[in-house]
Design a protein around this motif. Structure first.
Motif, PDB file in Angstrom:
ATOM      1  N   UNK A 282      47.160  52.018  31.431  1.00  0.00           N
ATOM      2  CA  UNK A 282      46.077  52.576  32.224  1.00  0.00           C
ATOM      3  C   UNK A 282      45.461  51.135  32.907  1.00  0.00           C
ATOM      4  N   UNK A 283      44.641  51.113  33.686  1.00  0.00           N
ATOM      5  CA  UNK A 283      43.722  50.990  34.529  1.00  0.00           C
ATOM      6  C   UNK A 283      42.913  51.165  34.317  1.00  0.00           C
ATOM      7  N   UNK A 284      41.413  50.892  33.805  1.00  0.00           N
ATOM      8  CA  UNK A 284      40.416  51.506  34.017  1.00  0.00           C
ATOM      9  C   UNK A 284      39.476  50.752  35.392  1.00  0.00           C
ATOM     10  N   UNK A 285      39.296  51.807  35.473  1.00  0.00           N
ATOM     11  CA  UNK A 285      39.174  51.971  37.826  1.00  0.00           C
ATOM     12  C   UNK A 285      37.450  51.574  37.336  1.00  0.00           C
ATOM     13  N   UNK A 286      36.799  51.350  36.380  1.00  0.00           N
ATOM     14  CA  UNK A 286      35.505  50.467  36.825  1.00  0.00           C
ATOM     15  C   UNK A 286      35.239  48.878  37.251  1.00  0.00           C
ATOM     16  N   UNK A 287      36.022  48.754  36.006  1.00  0.00           N
ATOM     17  CA  UNK A 287      36.842  47.256  35.779  1.00  0.00           C
ATOM     18  C   UNK A 287      37.292  47.076  37.250  1.00  0.00           C
ATOM     19  N   UNK A 288      38.223  47.947  37.528  1.00  0.00           N
ATOM     20  CA  UNK A 288      38.776  47.303  38.705  1.00  0.00           C
ATOM     21  C   UNK A 288      37.828  47.190  40.283  1.00  0.00           C
ATOM     22  N   UNK A 289      36.516  47.763  39.989  1.00  0.00           N
ATOM     23  CA  UNK A 289      35.849  48.094  41.117  1.00  0.00           C
ATOM     24  C   UNK A 289      34.924  47.183  41.137  1.00  0.00           C
ATOM     25  N   UNK A 290      35.060  47.050  40.256  1.00  0.00           N
ATOM     26  CA  UNK A 290      34.064  45.846  39.930  1.00  0.00           C
ATOM     27  C   UNK A 290      34.574  44.192  40.278  1.00  0.00           C
ATOM     28  N   UNK A 291      35.157  44.201  40.431  1.00  0.00           N
ATOM     29  CA  UNK A 291      35.684  43.014  41.150  1.00  0.00           C
ATOM     30  C   UNK A 291      37.157  43.165  41.960  1.00  0.00           C
ATOM     31  N   UNK A 292      36.857  44.345  42.369  1.00  0.00           N
ATOM     32  CA  UNK A 292      38.213  43.955  43.848  1.00  0.00           C
ATOM     33  C   UNK A 292      37.991  43.884  44.816  1.00  0.00           C
TER      34      UNK A 292
END
Length: 204
Positions: free
Chosen positions: A48-58
């Protein structure tokens, strides 16, 4: 769009199946571990990929968010200025009318003009709002397509059968840390985006 999270709406993060979410906010607590884990005792491998973390750091998302936020703030300022101008004209009209400085024809003409200006502002607001909503959809698609394309390349060796998006407390209530490949995906996406930006700068 104060950020793409509240303004952009839902963006899918998928590998083999589509899963949609509706907000871009939250905290990620699971530590990264890219171990391959069997699901339900069979040979299916999932991550899985944590979407919140992805959007906070992408970084690509950050740039999309910045550009869109600037545009919405500009539109809001334009609407505010138009509203203030109209309000001042209305106040001036009322003062002149109360002081009996207007003929009946002047009164009707100015009243009609102010009404038309109010309608123009409302029409403009509806037009730009519709345009921003449409651009929001386009940005959603760009973000979704970019993530999906990277995940397909990342999983070209079929290491995982399924890669889920994950947000604590939503469609998946609990996920083991060993399934978390968020940091690996995030690093790869950012490296890919930074490389594309460097190439674009070099070609200018």
């Amino acid at each position: 769009m104060k950020n793409l999270g509240t303004i952009l709406g839902a963006v899918a993060l998928v590998a083999l199946i589509p899963l949609y979410i509706s907000q871009f906010s939250g905290k990620e607590t699971a530590e990264n571990n890219t171990s391959e884990v069997a699901a339900s005792g069979d040979n299916t491998t999932i991550a899985y990929v944590n979407f919140d973390t992805l959007m906070q750091n992408y970084k690509y998302y950050e740039d999309l968010n910045k550009t869109y936020t600037e545009k919405t703030e500009k539109v809001a300022k334009q609407l505010e200025n138009r509203g203030i101008t109209l309000q001042n004209e209305v106040v001036s009209f009322q003062k002149r009318a109360q002081a009996n400085l207007l003929s009946q024809n002047e009164y009707k003409t100015i009243q009609k003009d102010l009404s038309n200006k109010q309608q123009e502002i409302q029409t403009y607001q509806q037009t730009v709002s519709a345009g921003l909503v449409e651009e929001e959809r386009d940005l959603n698609k760009k973000l979704n397509d970019k993530i999906l394309a990277y995940l397909k390349d990342y999983n070209a060796n079929k290491k995982y059968d399924v890669i889920f998006n994950y947000r604590q407390g939503e469609s998946i209530w609990l996920a083991e840390d060993a399934l978390n490949i968020t940091q690996e995906i995030l690093d790869g996406l950012n490296n890919e985006y930074e490389t594309s930006q460097t190439e674009e700068t070099a070609s200018e």
